[in-house]
Design an enzyme around this catalytic site. Sequence first.
Site, PDB file in Angstrom:
ATOM      1  N   LYS A 409      36.409  48.799  43.580  1.00 15.40           N
ATOM      2  CA  LYS A 409      37.440  48.335  42.645  1.00 15.40           C
ATOM      3  C   LYS A 409      36.763  47.666  41.455  1.00 15.40           C
ATOM      4  O   LYS A 409      36.633  46.433  41.393  1.00 15.40           O
ATOM      5  CB  LYS A 409      38.409  47.387  43.346  1.00 15.40           C
ATOM      6  N   SER A 598      45.425  54.027  41.464  1.00 10.89           N
ATOM      7  CA  SER A 598      45.785  52.644  41.725  1.00 10.89           C
ATOM      8  C   SER A 598      47.312  52.498  41.773  1.00 10.89           C
ATOM      9  O   SER A 598      47.963  53.106  42.623  1.00 10.89           O
ATOM     10  CB  SER A 598      45.159  51.732  40.675  1.00 10.89           C
TER      11      SER A 598
END
Length: 788
Positions: A409, A598
């Site tokens: 991430k 996402s």
Amino acid sequence: MALVPTPAYAVDPVFAPLELGSLSSAAGLEDASALAVNTAALAFQRSSELYFGRSLNGLDQTSLFLTGGGGGFAWQQFRTNDNRFLNTYRFGGSFEAFGGLAFGGTFNYLQFLDGQGGNSPDFGVSALYRPNPWLAAGLAVHHLNQPAIEPMLGLTGASVLRRQYRPGIAIRPGTERITLSLDGAWNEGDPINAIAPWAGLQVEPIPGFTLRGVVNQNLNYSLGMGLQFGQIGTGFMTGATHPRFGGSDMTYLTTSDLENRRAVRVGPSRMAYLRLEGDLLDIPQNIFELRQDYYPGVLHLTRRIAEAKVDSKVAGLVLDLRGVSAGLGKLQELRDAVADFKTSGKPTIAYVTDASMGEYYLAIATDKIYQHPAGSLDLKGLAVTTPFFKGFFDKIGVQPQFVGIGKYKSAPEQYMRKDLSEPAKEQEEALLSDAYGLIVDAIAKARRLSKDEVKAIVARGMITPPTAKEKNLVDDVVYPDQVSGLTEKGPANTYHLAEYKPETWGLPDKLAIVVIDGGITRGESDGGNLLDGANTGSATVTRALRELRKDDAVKAVVIRVDSPGGDAVASDEIGREIDLLRLENKPVIISMGDVAASGGYWVAANGTRIYAEPGTITGSIGVFSGHFAFKGLIDKLGITTETIKRGEHADMDSGMRPWTEAEQTMIRDHARYTYVQFLERVSKGRRMATSRVDEIAQGRVWSGLRALDNGLVDKFGGLEAAIADAREMGKLDPERSVIEFWPKPGSLWETFDDSNMDVQLRRTGDAVKRYSRVNTWLIAPPVEPRSN
């Protein structure tokens, strides 16, 4: 069945303000002329329409109708039995009550041109029932209040129009090109055996050419023909329709703004010409694209190419590429559309000037490539460049504080590092390799080259047109006027994209396309601000999804996702509405564009089926949370603050100080909670064990190629594939269903308001406030490969 003159013997023998020169069966109408016969039919009309009719003899009638949105206005003028002229001004409205049953009403004002009599209100009511595409029954009651329209000069009393009852029934025996009807008319006060029946027949032997006729029990008749040219129609009727006046000839012209009718195609076949230039988007971006039937950008173009494929007047397809900018997913979607077009056997041509790697990747989908002599091929490869802001923030005293959950991430790294972390570099290298490999393979196959030859060409960089021809990268080097079909705008330029089928009775079933484009934020969608581009607001999308859930006519939904994600709460709100939509047994097919990662993947995960292209960026199942602390900046500026609070952490959202260790732990725990929710959502939607989802999650972005392998998507394909699947799962007949585009575009005023600098500054301020507060974000890193 439309636009056939009603026999005059079927109306009141004194005055006929509603009927003469009009129209057809009380059950079969669906165009603007319904306002004069059965206003309830306007509930089934699917666009605004203008109708003008003029009788050439007989009762000398002129009619003008303007309808839309279930209502309309009409003006009619005709000559009465005693050679006086009567004007009728009519307002009408209608609504569908339920299940194909509609009601309508009219208010008319009658006025003689000579000023003697008239000036009377006249009311009417009507109903129409269309339970299926093959049967219709209608009833209209005219002159409901029996208006007195002609006081007799020198006498007491007045002439009145008696109530008239007009029933009708129509059937279509297995095809919309044949309509049979039986109507009657009865004036109140006449004996029951005075009902005047007549039968009608309409036949469409070839698309857009219609033959019509009506006849009564006395063999009085009216015959007519009509021609439809796209959105413009014209026709002529003639016949012995009344013994008093002999023949009654009439001509008419109609035009509508949205309806896509079967049309007569005239003229020679031509190459369909499409000029592609600039960014290819998914949603309207300017005031000229506000009509709801538009599918701008790639959504628009794939529809146009698909229609050109089946158009007998299209001889082939020319793509005039003038600097197309799009991600790999959209380019592959256009390539799919071109490949499907080629199955028709029609030739395809691309014309390029200064083609980049991506633009050339689209061009090689065609049979032939031509290049401008003064141009070049910029086949320099693909690159990903990531800017980092830590050095800048250090200088101005801003402290980014973000907690990421997931090894890959890496979105916050832009603010917290000066270079890529090893996991971030690993995923970017993998994405770049996948995209580069796809393009090299495609060039080698299309131009009959080896992969090593293609790589050598890319290593060379810019290539002149003569060299491009020598290397078999283009077929010829010519000016535009030397390419057949390139300088003429063929039918594809004027294709109408709405799939309305006005020949189908009743309101059709619907397939809805909901676009989620750009960042996902809370509140309403907007055109963006000075810091970022257009945003999809959760309030706007959830409102649209609720409407679709409650609309029984919506049988399937396609969610078009082209978003790197955004606010976690906003993404979850949209995801929840998608879940509720599926609980109504409505299939939800996901179509991914350039990127659906996402938060974009959060809303997609529970779709019935997910489509992506090999180059689509997806995944990034991870979370980060944080804010910017401005303590150092305000110290540098000489600004001081004093805080009075109740509660140890009351001021942690202020941005005026960095977090304590306890607060960082609190934020990390909340982010991990959201990450677990994300895993569980994907696990449920993709029918995977949570542990397996965790393995392929960790915030990593994947190419569509890898996403198919690891189960994050179901099939390769673009919007057309998703539409076809949704139609099949929703049992939608393409000939009797429509596509609707959601959320609906805003008003013209909203568009101008979006461009106002005050609005832009306010939205920019709101964006800064969002980033200064503690938020949990589902945003993928900006790793989309771009051609140099």
